[in-house]
Write a protein that holds these residues in place. Sequence first.
Motif, PDB file in Angstrom:
ATOM      1  N   LYS A  94     -48.368  -5.342  -3.469  1.00 58.79           N
ATOM      2  CA  LYS A  94     -47.831  -4.770  -4.703  1.00 58.79           C
ATOM      3  C   LYS A  94     -46.534  -5.479  -5.087  1.00 58.79           C
ATOM      4  N   ARG A  95     -46.328  -5.640  -6.405  1.00 55.59           N
ATOM      5  CA  ARG A  95     -45.050  -6.212  -6.859  1.00 55.59           C
ATOM      6  C   ARG A  95     -44.454  -5.436  -8.029  1.00 55.59           C
ATOM      7  N   ARG A  96     -45.263  -4.653  -8.763  1.00 56.56           N
ATOM      8  CA  ARG A  96     -44.737  -3.884  -9.897  1.00 56.56           C
ATOM      9  C   ARG A  96     -44.433  -2.439  -9.521  1.00 56.56           C
ATOM     10  N   HIS A  97     -45.233  -1.877  -8.613  1.00 55.66           N
ATOM     11  CA  HIS A  97     -45.063  -0.492  -8.191  1.00 55.66           C
ATOM     12  C   HIS A  97     -45.193  -0.408  -6.683  1.00 55.66           C
ATOM     13  N   LEU A  98     -44.666   0.663  -6.110  1.00 54.57           N
ATOM     14  CA  LEU A  98     -44.798   0.893  -4.675  1.00 54.57           C
ATOM     15  C   LEU A  98     -46.263   1.102  -4.289  1.00 54.57           C
ATOM     16  N   PRO A  99     -46.605   0.915  -3.024  1.00 58.30           N
ATOM     17  CA  PRO A  99     -47.987   1.151  -2.572  1.00 58.30           C
ATOM     18  C   PRO A  99     -48.282   2.643  -2.391  1.00 58.30           C
ATOM     19  N   TRP A 100     -48.398   3.340  -3.522  1.00 59.41           N
ATOM     20  CA  TRP A 100     -48.667   4.782  -3.475  1.00 59.41           C
ATOM     21  C   TRP A 100     -50.017   5.083  -2.845  1.00 59.41           C
ATOM     22  N   TYR A 101     -50.920   4.092  -2.876  1.00 58.49           N
ATOM     23  CA  TYR A 101     -52.251   4.298  -2.307  1.00 58.49           C
ATOM     24  C   TYR A 101     -52.198   4.695  -0.830  1.00 58.49           C
ATOM     25  N   LEU A 102     -51.154   4.246  -0.129  1.00 56.34           N
ATOM     26  CA  LEU A 102     -51.043   4.606   1.289  1.00 56.34           C
ATOM     27  C   LEU A 102     -50.886   6.111   1.466  1.00 56.34           C
ATOM     28  N   ARG A 265     -46.744   5.422 -21.314  1.00 56.48           N
ATOM     29  CA  ARG A 265     -46.574   4.689 -20.066  1.00 56.48           C
ATOM     30  C   ARG A 265     -45.165   4.902 -19.508  1.00 56.48           C
ATOM     31  N   HIS A 266     -45.077   4.883 -18.196  1.00 54.38           N
ATOM     32  CA  HIS A 266     -43.791   4.993 -17.527  1.00 54.38           C
ATOM     33  C   HIS A 266     -43.089   3.635 -17.470  1.00 54.38           C
ATOM     34  N   VAL A 267     -41.820   3.669 -17.375  1.00 59.83           N
ATOM     35  CA  VAL A 267     -41.034   2.438 -17.242  1.00 59.83           C
ATOM     36  C   VAL A 267     -41.187   1.913 -15.819  1.00 59.83           C
ATOM     37  N   LYS A 268     -41.476   0.641 -15.701  1.00 65.16           N
ATOM     38  CA  LYS A 268     -41.629   0.022 -14.392  1.00 65.16           C
ATOM     39  C   LYS A 268     -40.297   0.041 -13.646  1.00 65.16           C
ATOM     40  N   PRO A 269     -40.302   0.406 -12.349  1.00 63.73           N
ATOM     41  CA  PRO A 269     -39.036   0.426 -11.604  1.00 63.73           C
ATOM     42  C   PRO A 269     -38.409  -0.966 -11.530  1.00 63.73           C
ATOM     43  N   LYS A 270     -37.095  -1.004 -11.519  1.00 63.23           N
ATOM     44  CA  LYS A 270     -36.386  -2.282 -11.466  1.00 63.23           C
ATOM     45  C   LYS A 270     -36.560  -2.962 -10.113  1.00 63.23           C
ATOM     46  N   SER A 271     -36.713  -2.162  -9.076  1.00 61.87           N
ATOM     47  CA  SER A 271     -36.921  -2.712  -7.741  1.00 61.87           C
ATOM     48  C   SER A 271     -37.792  -1.741  -6.944  1.00 61.87           C
ATOM     49  N   LEU A 272     -38.409  -2.248  -5.894  1.00 60.08           N
ATOM     50  CA  LEU A 272     -39.264  -1.419  -5.046  1.00 60.08           C
ATOM     51  C   LEU A 272     -38.489  -0.990  -3.807  1.00 60.08           C
ATOM     52  N   GLU A 273     -38.351   0.316  -3.642  1.00 60.28           N
ATOM     53  CA  GLU A 273     -37.648   0.877  -2.480  1.00 60.28           C
ATOM     54  C   GLU A 273     -38.657   1.642  -1.637  1.00 60.28           C
ATOM     55  N   PRO A 274     -39.194   1.044  -0.580  1.00 59.05           N
ATOM     56  CA  PRO A 274     -40.235   1.698   0.222  1.00 59.05           C
ATOM     57  C   PRO A 274     -39.834   3.070   0.765  1.00 59.05           C
ATOM     58  N   SER A 275     -38.526   3.295   0.978  1.00 61.64           N
ATOM     59  CA  SER A 275     -38.086   4.601   1.485  1.00 61.64           C
ATOM     60  C   SER A 275     -38.430   5.722   0.518  1.00 61.64           C
TER      61      SER A 275
END
Length: 334
Positions: A94-102, A265-275
Motif C-alpha cells: 500500500k502507498r495511498r492508504h494503510l493496509p486496513w485489509y489486515l 471521497r475522503h482526503v488521502k492521508p498525508k502520510s501512513l502511520e501504521p500505529s
Amino acid sequence: MAVSEHPFAQYVRILGKGRNGSRSFSHQEARDVMRMIMADEVTPEQLGAVLMLMRVKEETPEEVAGFAEAIKDSLDLPKDLPDVMVDWSSYAGKRRHLPWYLLSALLLAENGISIFIHGASGHTAGRLYTKDVLGLLGLSQATSLQTAASQLRDNNFSYIDLEHLSPRLHHIIELRPLLGLRSPVHTVARLLNPFSASHVITSIHHPGYHPIHQQASRLLGHQHAAVVKGEGGEIERNPDMACLVKTLHGDVMTDEEWPAMFKRRHVKPKSLEPSELVAVWRGEQDNEYGVAAITGTAAIILKTLGRANTMEEAEKIATNMWQARSREKVPAAA
C-alpha cells in the motif's frame, strides 16, 4: 563442432518468434516451463527472456494455471494440511492508504474463519507491506509452511512471506528492480492456494486481469473464488468507490458490483502511520474511511463464503462483528 540446443530454448522460441510466428503456451507447456524454472534448469538469460516476453504479451488463463500448478508442486507442504477457509494473497503493498485489509482478516479470524495470507514485500520502493505491520498487531510471520499450519490451527490466521513460501519464486519477484517491469509471477503467486483452501480471494490492480484470475481459478479447480479490484492492488474495498468482484462458485462465474459506501471521497492521508491500525482496532482513535474499508472488505469475504445472501446482509454482519470485536486482541502501541 555443433552445439546442441538447450532444452528450454524451444519455449523461448514459442514466445519470441515474431509477430506472426509466436504464440502463447498451452496449459501443459506452461506447466513444463515453470517446472524447469522452479528446478533451476534454465539459465539467467533464458529466465529473463521468458519473463519479459510474457510481460509484453500478457498472461493467458491457461498459462497462469499451468505456472501455478508447477509452482505448487514444488512447495514443501506439511503432510497434514490445515483446514483453511480463505486463501488470501497480498503481493501489492500500500502507498495511498494503510493496509486496513489486515484488520478485516483479523476480524474474520476472530469469528472462526481461518485465513491464510501469503505475499511478497520490498519489491517496489515506497510501499507498506503486510510483513511490515504484523509486529505492531502482535503477530509474527510464519517462516515455513509447517509453522503456518500450526498458527492456523491455533489462531485461524497465518501470514507467510514469499521468501519462506518459495525462495525460488521470491528470487524471481526480486528481479523487478533489475528488469524494470513486473513479471507474470506477480499474477501467478496470487493463485497458488498452497493449503487448498475452500475459497480463494485475489486482488488485481488493472481491470484487464479480472477475467484472467477468474478463468485461471476455474482451470485450477478452485470451487469458490473471488477477484477484487482492491485499493492499491490489495484485497481491500475502497469505500469511496464502487468495487467490482468477479466470483466463481463451481462452474458458475458472476459479476457483482458493490456500491461506494460514501457519497463523497475522503482526503488521502498525508502520510501512513501504521500505529493508527492499532489505535483504530482498540477504539482509541476513530477513522471513518478505515472502519468502512475494514467492514466493507469483510463483507465481501462473508458473502463469498455464503455467510450472507445479499450485500446489505453481509455488511450488517461485518459491522456487528466489528462492534463486538475483542479490542485487547491487538496489544497497545508501545
